[in-house]
Design a protein around this motif. Structure first.
Motif, PDB file in Angstrom:
ATOM      1  N   THR A  34       0.796  -1.074   0.099  1.00 14.94           N
ATOM      2  CA  THR A  34      -0.047   0.164   0.033  1.00 14.94           C
ATOM      3  C   THR A  34       0.823   1.387  -0.069  1.00 14.94           C
ATOM      4  O   THR A  34       1.956   1.234   0.423  1.00 14.94           O
ATOM      5  N   LEU A  53       3.879   8.221  -6.437  1.00 16.96           N
ATOM      6  CA  LEU A  53       3.295   6.969  -6.931  1.00 16.96           C
ATOM      7  C   LEU A  53       2.513   7.194  -8.470  1.00 16.96           C
ATOM      8  O   LEU A  53       2.541   6.427  -9.391  1.00 16.96           O
ATOM      9  N   SER A  57       3.385   5.587 -12.085  1.00 12.81           N
ATOM     10  CA  SER A  57       2.348   5.112 -12.643  1.00 12.81           C
ATOM     11  C   SER A  57       2.168   5.519 -14.187  1.00 12.81           C
ATOM     12  O   SER A  57       2.340   4.795 -15.202  1.00 12.81           O
ATOM     13  N   THR A  62       4.479   1.337 -12.490  1.00 14.00           N
ATOM     14  CA  THR A  62       3.916   0.697 -11.277  1.00 14.00           C
ATOM     15  C   THR A  62       2.395   0.328 -11.824  1.00 14.00           C
ATOM     16  O   THR A  62       2.071   1.263 -12.912  1.00 14.00           O
ATOM     17  N   SER A  64      -1.536  -0.501 -10.085  1.00 15.08           N
ATOM     18  CA  SER A  64      -2.122  -0.426  -8.887  1.00 15.08           C
ATOM     19  C   SER A  64      -3.697  -1.142  -9.036  1.00 15.08           C
ATOM     20  O   SER A  64      -4.114  -1.390 -10.089  1.00 15.08           O
ATOM     21  N   ILE A  71      -5.479   0.543  -1.861  1.00 12.23           N
ATOM     22  CA  ILE A  71      -4.892   0.444  -3.201  1.00 12.23           C
ATOM     23  C   ILE A  71      -3.621  -0.095  -3.169  1.00 12.23           C
ATOM     24  O   ILE A  71      -2.630   0.431  -2.301  1.00 12.23           O
ATOM     25  N   TYR A  73      -0.040  -1.233  -4.672  1.00 10.77           N
ATOM     26  CA  TYR A  73       0.796  -0.898  -5.715  1.00 10.77           C
ATOM     27  C   TYR A  73       1.785  -1.984  -6.099  1.00 10.77           C
ATOM     28  O   TYR A  73       2.342  -2.667  -5.235  1.00 10.77           O
TER      29      TYR A  73
END
Length: 92
Positions: A34, A53, A57, A62, A64, A71, A73
């Protein structure tokens, strides 16, 4: 990988906390962690971790998934492999 993607990935990894997060997520494997766990492990405030994050992303480093209220990851190591291949083919 296109040059613009390579630049995005390298830019995301150029920041020490983001590189640490990717390293931690890679070690965590497919189960992931998380944002709170990542913030705690890196000593980063939660709101700052969220921004990191998001950048990881957007760079494709990454992914999720929602697990109840959390959430989770996880790292996408194929993006790092693609970057390595791009650099080897074009810069080596």
């Amino acid at each position: 990988m296109e040059v613009t993607n390579a630049i995005t990935v390298m830019s995301a990894l150029a920041q020490p906390t983001r590189l640490a997060v990717l390293t931690i997520l890679t070690a965590a494997g497919p189960d992931g962690l998380t944002a709170g766990e990542l913030a705690e492990r890196t000593g980063t405030p939660a709101n700052t971790m969220s921004a990191h994050l998001t950048i990881l992303s957007h760079a494709g480093l990454t992914a999720s998934r929602r697990a109840g209220r959390n959430i989770i990851y996880r790292a996408l190591p194929e993006t790092v492999r693609d970057l390595t291949a791009y650099l080897t083919e074009n810069c080596g």
